[in-house]
Design a protein around this motif. Structure first.
Motif, PDB file in Angstrom:
ATOM      1  N   GLY A 228       0.833  -1.310   0.219  1.00  0.00           N
ATOM      2  CA  GLY A 228      -0.196   0.231   0.091  1.00  0.00           C
ATOM      3  C   GLY A 228       1.030   0.983  -0.023  1.00  0.00           C
ATOM      4  N   LEU A 229       2.176   0.993  -0.396  1.00  0.00           N
ATOM      5  CA  LEU A 229       2.681   1.973  -0.562  1.00  0.00           C
ATOM      6  C   LEU A 229       3.193   2.813  -1.587  1.00  0.00           C
ATOM      7  CD1 LEU A 229       5.825   0.563   1.960  1.00  0.00           C
ATOM      8  CD2 LEU A 229       4.043   2.617   2.347  1.00  0.00           C
ATOM      9  N   GLY A 230       2.950   4.312  -2.462  1.00  0.00           N
ATOM     10  CA  GLY A 230       3.790   4.349  -3.370  1.00  0.00           C
ATOM     11  C   GLY A 230       4.750   4.464  -3.698  1.00  0.00           C
ATOM     12  N   ILE A 231       6.069   4.602  -5.373  1.00  0.00           N
ATOM     13  CA  ILE A 231       6.956   4.447  -5.326  1.00  0.00           C
ATOM     14  C   ILE A 231       7.726   6.118  -4.745  1.00  0.00           C
ATOM     15  CG2 ILE A 231       9.185   3.698  -6.437  1.00  0.00           C
ATOM     16  CD1 ILE A 231       7.171   1.624  -7.392  1.00  0.00           C
ATOM     17  N   PRO A 232       8.202   6.131  -4.410  1.00  0.00           N
ATOM     18  CA  PRO A 232       9.250   7.683  -3.896  1.00  0.00           C
ATOM     19  C   PRO A 232      10.012   7.732  -4.698  1.00  0.00           C
ATOM     20  CG  PRO A 232       9.949   6.212  -2.221  1.00  0.00           C
ATOM     21  CD  PRO A 232       9.089   5.169  -2.932  1.00  0.00           C
ATOM     22  N   CYS A 233      10.604   8.960  -5.151  1.00  0.00           N
ATOM     23  CA  CYS A 233      11.572   9.451  -6.238  1.00  0.00           C
ATOM     24  C   CYS A 233      12.900   9.562  -5.592  1.00  0.00           C
ATOM     25  CB  CYS A 233      10.729  10.628  -7.038  1.00  0.00           C
ATOM     26  SG  CYS A 233      12.210  10.538  -8.386  1.00  0.00           S
ATOM     27  N   LEU A 234      13.545   8.558  -5.626  1.00  0.00           N
ATOM     28  CA  LEU A 234      14.640   8.690  -4.089  1.00  0.00           C
ATOM     29  C   LEU A 234      15.988   9.353  -5.002  1.00  0.00           C
ATOM     30  CD1 LEU A 234      14.134   5.960  -2.087  1.00  0.00           C
ATOM     31  CD2 LEU A 234      13.321   7.888  -1.716  1.00  0.00           C
ATOM     32  N   GLY A 235      16.099   8.898  -6.496  1.00  0.00           N
ATOM     33  CA  GLY A 235      16.731   8.895  -7.610  1.00  0.00           C
ATOM     34  C   GLY A 235      16.503  10.076  -9.031  1.00  0.00           C
ATOM     35  N   THR A 236      17.619   9.810 -10.034  1.00  0.00           N
ATOM     36  CA  THR A 236      17.384  10.156 -10.914  1.00  0.00           C
ATOM     37  C   THR A 236      16.932   9.061 -11.948  1.00  0.00           C
ATOM     38  OG1 THR A 236      19.395   9.974 -11.549  1.00  0.00           O
ATOM     39  CG2 THR A 236      18.806  12.518 -10.926  1.00  0.00           C
ATOM     40  N   THR A 237      17.798   8.313 -12.137  1.00  0.00           N
ATOM     41  CA  THR A 237      17.091   7.115 -12.454  1.00  0.00           C
ATOM     42  C   THR A 237      15.092   7.036 -12.715  1.00  0.00           C
ATOM     43  OG1 THR A 237      18.770   5.910 -11.310  1.00  0.00           O
ATOM     44  CG2 THR A 237      16.896   4.588 -13.230  1.00  0.00           C
ATOM     45  N   HIS A 238      14.632   7.447 -11.488  1.00  0.00           N
ATOM     46  CA  HIS A 238      13.185   7.397 -11.820  1.00  0.00           C
ATOM     47  C   HIS A 238      12.486   9.225 -12.003  1.00  0.00           C
ATOM     48  CE1 HIS A 238       9.285   7.265  -8.442  1.00  0.00           C
ATOM     49  NE2 HIS A 238       9.932   8.520  -8.938  1.00  0.00           N
ATOM     50  N   ALA A 239      13.266  10.315 -11.782  1.00  0.00           N
ATOM     51  CA  ALA A 239      12.482  11.707 -12.123  1.00  0.00           C
ATOM     52  C   ALA A 239      13.036  11.251 -13.939  1.00  0.00           C
ATOM     53  CB  ALA A 239      14.213  12.431 -11.237  1.00  0.00           C
ATOM     54  N   ASP A 240      13.754  10.948 -14.690  1.00  0.00           N
ATOM     55  CA  ASP A 240      13.974  10.266 -15.876  1.00  0.00           C
ATOM     56  C   ASP A 240      12.777   9.862 -17.055  1.00  0.00           C
ATOM     57  OD1 ASP A 240      16.728  11.433 -16.335  1.00  0.00           O
ATOM     58  OD2 ASP A 240      18.265   9.157 -15.878  1.00  0.00           O
ATOM     59  N   SER A 241      11.793   8.979 -16.089  1.00  0.00           N
ATOM     60  CA  SER A 241      10.786   9.049 -16.516  1.00  0.00           C
ATOM     61  C   SER A 241       9.414   9.146 -15.711  1.00  0.00           C
ATOM     62  CB  SER A 241      10.402   7.190 -16.509  1.00  0.00           C
ATOM     63  OG  SER A 241      12.295   6.367 -17.226  1.00  0.00           O
ATOM     64  N   PHE A 242       9.764  10.018 -14.456  1.00  0.00           N
ATOM     65  CA  PHE A 242       8.293   9.410 -13.966  1.00  0.00           C
ATOM     66  C   PHE A 242       8.382  10.750 -12.531  1.00  0.00           C
ATOM     67  CE2 PHE A 242       8.383   5.413 -13.883  1.00  0.00           C
ATOM     68  CZ  PHE A 242       7.505   5.353 -14.432  1.00  0.00           C
ATOM     69  N   ARG A 243       7.983  12.156 -13.204  1.00  0.00           N
ATOM     70  CA  ARG A 243       7.894  13.367 -12.303  1.00  0.00           C
ATOM     71  C   ARG A 243       7.664  13.041 -10.989  1.00  0.00           C
ATOM     72  NH1 ARG A 243       8.553  18.607 -14.026  1.00  0.00           N
ATOM     73  NH2 ARG A 243       7.556  17.908 -16.158  1.00  0.00           N
ATOM     74  N   GLY A 244       7.969  12.591 -10.155  1.00  0.00           N
ATOM     75  CA  GLY A 244       8.191  12.157  -9.381  1.00  0.00           C
ATOM     76  C   GLY A 244       7.229  11.339  -8.030  1.00  0.00           C
TER      77      GLY A 244
ATOM     78  N   LYS B  56      14.700  18.916 -13.218  1.00  0.00           N
ATOM     79  CA  LYS B  56      16.212  18.424 -14.076  1.00  0.00           C
ATOM     80  C   LYS B  56      16.106  17.697 -14.968  1.00  0.00           C
ATOM     81  CE  LYS B  56      19.741  20.525 -16.198  1.00  0.00           C
ATOM     82  NZ  LYS B  56      19.525  21.597 -17.047  1.00  0.00           N
ATOM     83  N   HIS B  57      16.028  16.705 -14.709  1.00  0.00           N
ATOM     84  CA  HIS B  57      15.818  15.178 -14.906  1.00  0.00           C
ATOM     85  C   HIS B  57      15.047  14.767 -16.028  1.00  0.00           C
ATOM     86  CE1 HIS B  57      19.914  13.192 -14.208  1.00  0.00           C
ATOM     87  NE2 HIS B  57      19.741  14.068 -13.896  1.00  0.00           N
ATOM     88  N   PHE B  58      13.405  14.959 -15.641  1.00  0.00           N
ATOM     89  CA  PHE B  58      12.329  14.816 -16.162  1.00  0.00           C
ATOM     90  C   PHE B  58      12.278  15.920 -17.564  1.00  0.00           C
ATOM     91  CE2 PHE B  58       8.226  14.504 -17.121  1.00  0.00           C
ATOM     92  CZ  PHE B  58       7.309  13.916 -17.225  1.00  0.00           C
ATOM     93  N   ASP B  59      12.867  16.914 -17.390  1.00  0.00           N
ATOM     94  CA  ASP B  59      12.891  18.013 -18.674  1.00  0.00           C
ATOM     95  C   ASP B  59      13.157  17.434 -19.250  1.00  0.00           C
ATOM     96  OD1 ASP B  59      10.068  19.081 -16.939  1.00  0.00           O
ATOM     97  OD2 ASP B  59      11.011  20.726 -16.213  1.00  0.00           O
ATOM     98  N   ARG B  60      14.101  17.288 -18.829  1.00  0.00           N
ATOM     99  CA  ARG B  60      15.429  17.586 -20.193  1.00  0.00           C
ATOM    100  C   ARG B  60      15.231  16.309 -21.089  1.00  0.00           C
ATOM    101  NH1 ARG B  60      21.189  14.662 -17.839  1.00  0.00           N
ATOM    102  NH2 ARG B  60      20.197  12.768 -17.602  1.00  0.00           N
ATOM    103  N   LYS B  61      14.546  15.186 -20.662  1.00  0.00           N
ATOM    104  CA  LYS B  61      13.950  14.473 -21.655  1.00  0.00           C
ATOM    105  C   LYS B  61      12.520  14.386 -21.772  1.00  0.00           C
ATOM    106  CE  LYS B  61      14.798  10.042 -21.023  1.00  0.00           C
ATOM    107  NZ  LYS B  61      15.365   8.636 -20.239  1.00  0.00           N
ATOM    108  N   HIS B  62      11.573  15.206 -21.561  1.00  0.00           N
ATOM    109  CA  HIS B  62      10.382  15.397 -21.549  1.00  0.00           C
ATOM    110  C   HIS B  62       9.362  16.657 -21.569  1.00  0.00           C
ATOM    111  CE1 HIS B  62      10.156  11.089 -20.610  1.00  0.00           C
ATOM    112  NE2 HIS B  62      10.802  11.162 -19.984  1.00  0.00           N
ATOM    113  N   GLY B  63      10.523  17.554 -20.973  1.00  0.00           N
ATOM    114  CA  GLY B  63       9.973  19.285 -21.273  1.00  0.00           C
ATOM    115  C   GLY B  63      10.244  19.924 -22.752  1.00  0.00           C
ATOM    116  N   PRO B  64       9.932  20.424 -22.907  1.00  0.00           N
ATOM    117  CA  PRO B  64       9.504  21.458 -24.491  1.00  0.00           C
ATOM    118  C   PRO B  64      10.586  21.773 -24.196  1.00  0.00           C
ATOM    119  CG  PRO B  64       8.403  23.042 -22.165  1.00  0.00           C
ATOM    120  CD  PRO B  64       9.044  21.738 -21.365  1.00  0.00           C
ATOM    121  N   LYS B  65      12.041  21.751 -23.405  1.00  0.00           N
ATOM    122  CA  LYS B  65      13.387  21.985 -24.071  1.00  0.00           C
ATOM    123  C   LYS B  65      13.795  20.882 -24.157  1.00  0.00           C
ATOM    124  CE  LYS B  65      13.173  26.989 -23.034  1.00  0.00           C
ATOM    125  NZ  LYS B  65      12.802  27.932 -21.498  1.00  0.00           N
ATOM    126  N   ALA B  66      12.826  19.595 -24.318  1.00  0.00           N
ATOM    127  CA  ALA B  66      13.521  18.476 -23.921  1.00  0.00           C
ATOM    128  C   ALA B  66      15.477  18.923 -24.954  1.00  0.00           C
ATOM    129  CB  ALA B  66      13.558  17.448 -24.304  1.00  0.00           C
TER     130      ALA B  66
END
Ligand SMILES: [Zn+2]
Length: 232
Positions: free
Chosen positions: A110-126, A217-227
């Motif tokens: 019953g736990l969400g997966i916290p964003c503990l590193g950039t491996t996560h942040a590269d694909s999921f925002r939070g 930084k990590h999410f947007d450099r792959k997925h943001g408008p200025k990826a």
């Protein structure tokens, strides 16, 4: 209408799911949505991945009617349909469901997966959220459709492309993407970050999520408008 290319894409991604290491037994399925045709393709129920032929794939419309195909669609079909109805207009073209083990560990806890590193942040925002349990009447009623409803409830006002995975409590992950490759990549990444988060918490129970600036930084450099990650 000829559904050959939709059917081929769906069979291909389901076979790749079967050999991805994410799936035990037949606990997993992928669907692919074609908004121009107003239809989606999905794995048939109970067919082994390695034996899957293009002709086995079932095509349904968004009302849930089978428009082409001989076999019974996956029992999870109403969940996929609910997600295409809600998010098809927002770019979701493929949904993957697995019982990949580390993601299921979080769903069962019953736990969400916290964003503990950039491996996560590269694909999921939070944090990757976990749903509540379905109510008893929902479980006894249109269970798979209600599973879609509780996923939509959990995403809430979030952009579904920022949060392309949800853990259904006591069950497992539903993941999506802008095409079949993107959805399968999200399912693979989810399993990797679930294992990393679990082990990080074992080593350091008080670990906190990474700072917002690093996450963005990590999410947007792959997925943001200025990826600017990758080859464009
Ligand atoms: Zn399942």
């Amino acid at each position: 209408m000829n559904y050959a290319s939709l059917r081929a894409a769906c069979a291909d991604v389901n076979r790749r799911l079967g050999s991805s290491g994410l799936v035990d037994m037949t606990f997993g399925n992928v669907s692919v949505y074609d908004p121009d045709a107003g239809c989606f393709a999905i794995k048939p129920s109970g067919v082994a991945y390695e034996a899957l032929m293009d002709a086995d794939i079932v095509i349904l419309d968004l009302e849930g009617k089978v428009v082409d195909g001989e076999l019974r669609p996956s029992s999870d079909t109403p969940t996929h349909r609910r997600l295409f109805i809600e998010y098809g207009s927002r770019g979701v073209r493929s949904v993957v469901h697995t019982h990949s083990r580390h993601a299921v560990v979080f769903a069962q806890a019953g736990l969400g997966i916290p964003c503990l590193g950039t491996t996560h942040a590269d694909s999921f925002r939070g944090e990757i959220p976990v749903t509540r349990f379905l109510a008893d009447e929902a479980i006894r009623g249109e269970y798979e459709w209600e599973t879609g409803n509780v996923i939509v409830e959990t995403i809430g006002s979030r952009n579904p492309m920022d949060c392309a995975a949800v853990l259904v409590r006591g069950h497992g992950p539903f993941v999506w993407g802008r095409d079949a490759d993107d959805a399968l990549e999200h399912a693979l990444t989810l399993e990797i970050v679930a294992e990393m988060a679990w082990k990080t918490r074992m080593l350091c129970p008080d670990v906190k999520p990474i700072p917002d600036a690093l996450l963005s930084k990590h999410f947007d450099r792959k997925h943001g408008p200025k990826a600017y990650y990758g080859q464009g």
